[in-house]
Design an enzyme around this catalytic site. Structure first.
Site, mmCIF file in Angstrom:
data_model
loop_
_atom_site.group_PDB
_atom_site.id
_atom_site.type_symbol
_atom_site.label_atom_id
_atom_site.label_comp_id
_atom_site.label_asym_id
_atom_site.label_seq_id
_atom_site.Cartn_x
_atom_site.Cartn_y
_atom_site.Cartn_z
ATOM 1 N N VAL A 183 42.873 20.813 74.360
ATOM 2 C CA VAL A 183 43.593 21.479 73.712
ATOM 3 C C VAL A 183 44.981 21.602 74.260
ATOM 4 C CG1 VAL A 183 44.187 23.839 72.860
ATOM 5 C CG2 VAL A 183 41.601 23.040 72.721
ATOM 6 N N ASP A 184 44.758 21.572 75.708
ATOM 7 C CA ASP A 184 46.126 21.531 76.575
ATOM 8 C C ASP A 184 46.683 20.284 76.287
ATOM 9 O OD1 ASP A 184 46.259 24.021 77.624
ATOM 10 O OD2 ASP A 184 45.430 23.290 79.412
ATOM 11 N N LEU A 185 45.982 19.105 76.280
ATOM 12 C CA LEU A 185 46.688 17.658 76.160
ATOM 13 C C LEU A 185 47.193 17.713 74.626
ATOM 14 C CD1 LEU A 185 43.922 15.622 77.908
ATOM 15 C CD2 LEU A 185 46.393 16.229 78.884
#
Length: 393
Positions: A177-179
Site C-alpha cells: 500500500v505504501d509503495l
C-alpha cells in the site's frame, strides 16, 4: 552491476531543474521522492533531530544505517530542522518559497500548525506543487486517523482474499500500500508539474493510502461490484483464470500462467495430455474456472513427476508462460537482472560500497541515475543553509 562512480550521467535529466522539499518519513513519501530524485530532481530531505523513523528499523544495519532506510532514500540531501522552533519553521518556509514540489505525510493539521500548510505556503509560492500523503486522505470521517501500510492492508480488503483458502487473513510480504501510494503520488506530481508549466500555478495533491489500495483492487474489486459476491481466498490461484497458479514439481515450485485457450492447448501438449485439451470440462477458460476442483489436482499430479528445470524447459519450448519460484537471493542474481542493471553499487561515506535495487524507469535518452548515496542524518544541513544565506546556529 555498475558501481555509482562508473554510471554515466546524461547531459540532461527530466527533472534536473526541479527542487523537491521532502518532509515525509517511513516509506510512501520517501519512495515517491526517491523516484523524483532518480529522475534528476534536487531532493532536500527535511528531518527532525531524531531523523526518519526507518533509520532505526532494523536489523539489518550497515554502517549504522538500516537496510530499510537505505532502500528508499538515495538521491537526496538531508537537513535537520526542529519544526517545533521558530528558527526551524523559518528555514522550512524559506526552502518552500524556493522549491517546486513539497511532499509531506504528517497527520492532518500538523503542517498547518507549523505554518507550513498548502494555503499558507502557496501565498508566497503560487507555483508550489504540494503533495500530502495520509492514511485516509484529507476529507471524510476517518481523515483524522493515522495510517500505516499494515493497517491499510486490513482496512482496504487485500488481506481478506490473500492466503490459503482455509487459512487466516494474510498480508502481502512487502508494504504494497505504501509503495503504490508513492507511485500514485509520483504520477500526480508529474501531472501537476505539467499543469504548472502551462499555467504557472501549483496545486494541492491529496493522496490516501486507502484510496491507493482500493485503486489496485482492480479485477478483484470489479468482481465484487459486478457480482455482489465477496471474493474468497484462492491461495496462489486466480479467481478468473485457470490454470494460473503455483505447482509443486519433484524438486521445487514453478508458476504457470495460462492466459487463453490457445496457451491451454499448448500446455496440454507439453504435458503429453492432449485429452485434457479435448475434454469439454476444460476446453475453455470459463469451463476450467467452473471445474478447477477437478482439473487442478490432475495438473498437480503431473507436475510432481518431473523437476522444475525439466518443466520450465518444456514450457518454454511450448511458449507457455511459466517461471521458477525464486527466493530473493535467486531473484536478484539472475542474468536478466544484471542485463537490466537493476542492482547497482553505491558508495556511502559510512559504509563504503553497498548494493541497491536500481530504478525500473528506463528512458532511452534521459536515463535515471544514482547520483547521491542515502544521506547521513543532517549531512547537508550546513550546505543547504549556506545556499539559503542562513547562518548556522
Amino acid at each position: 552491476m555498475l558501481p555509482l562512480s562508473d554510471s554515466p550521467a546524461p547531459a540532461v535529466q527530466p527533472l534536473a531543474d526541479i527542487r523537491v522539499l521532502d518532509f515525509s518519513r517511513v516509506l510512501a513519501g520517501p519512495y515517491c521522492t526517491m523516484m523524483l530524485g532518480d529522475l534528476g530532481a534536487d531532493v532536500i530531505k527535511v528531518e527532525s533531530p531524531e531523523g526518519d523513523d526507518t533509520r532505526r528499523w532494523g536489523p539489518p544495519y550497515q554502517g549504522g544505517e538500516s537496510a530499510y532506510y537505505l532502500s528508499c532514500n538515495r538521491n537526496k540531501r538531508s537537513i535537520v530542522l526542529d519544526l517545533d522552533t521558530a528558527e526551524g519553521r523559518g528555514v522550512a518556509r524559506r526552502l518552500a518559497s524556493q522549491s517546486h514540489v513539497l511532499v509531506e505525510n504528517f497527520r492532518l493539521g500538523t503542517m498547518e500548525k507549523w505554518g507550513l500548510g498548502y494555503e499558507q505556503l502557496s501565498r508566497e509560492n503560487a507555483g508550489l506543487v504540494y503533495c500530502s500523503i495520509s492514511g485516509y486522505g484529507r476529507t471524510g470521517p476517518l481523515s483524522h486517523l493515522p495510517g500505516y501500510d499494515f493497517v491499510m492492508q486490513g482496512v482496504g480488503g487485500v488481506m481478506s482474499f490473500t492466503g490459503e483458502a482455509d487459512g487466516p487473513p494474510q498480508k502481502v510480504g512487502v508494504a504494497i500500500v505504501d509503495l503504490t501510494a508513492g507511485m500514485f503520488a509520483l504520477s500526480a506530481i508529474l501531472a501537476a508539474l505539467r499543469v504548472r508549466d502551462l499555467t504557472g500555478m501549483g496545486q494541492h495533491i491529496d493522496i490516501s493510502l486507502l484510496d491507493a489500495h482500493l485503486a489496485w483492487l482492480a479485477n478483484v474489486g470489479s468482481n465484487y461490484l459486478v457480482s455482489g459476491e465477496v471474493p474468497p481466498r484462492y491461495g496462489n490461484a486466480h479467481p478468473n483464470i485457470v490454470p494460473y497458479q503455483a505447482f509443486a514439481a519433484s524438486d521445487g515450485w514453478l508458476v504457470v500462467a495460462v492466459g487463453n485457450d490457445r496457451q491451454w492447448v499448448r500446455l496440454c501438449d507439453a504435458l503429453s495430455t492432449p485429452e485434457l485439451a479435448a475434454d469439454p470440462r476444460f476446453a475453455t477458460n470459463s469451463a476450467r474456472v467452473e471445474n478447477r476442483s477437478v482439473l487442478v489436482p490432475l495438473l498437480q499430479a503431473i507436475f510432481a513427476e518431473r523437476s522444475t528445470a525439466e518443466w520450465l524447459s518444456k514450457l518454454e519450448e511450448a511458449d507457455v508462460p511459466a517461471g521458477p519460484v525464486n527466493n530473493v537471493a535467486q531473484a536478484l542474481s539472475q542474468p536478466q537482472v544484471a542485463a537490466r542493471e537493476m542492482v547497482q553499487e553505491v558508495v556511502h561515506p559510512g559504509i563504503g560500497a553497498f548494493k541497491m535495487v536500481a530504478s525500473p524507469l528506463k528512458l532511452s535518452s534521459t536515463p535515471t541515475t544514482i547520483r547521491r548515496h542515502p544521506p547521513i542524518l543532517g549531512e547537508h544541513t550546513r550546505e543547504i543553509l549556506a545556499e539559503l544565506g542562513v547562518p548556522e546556529t
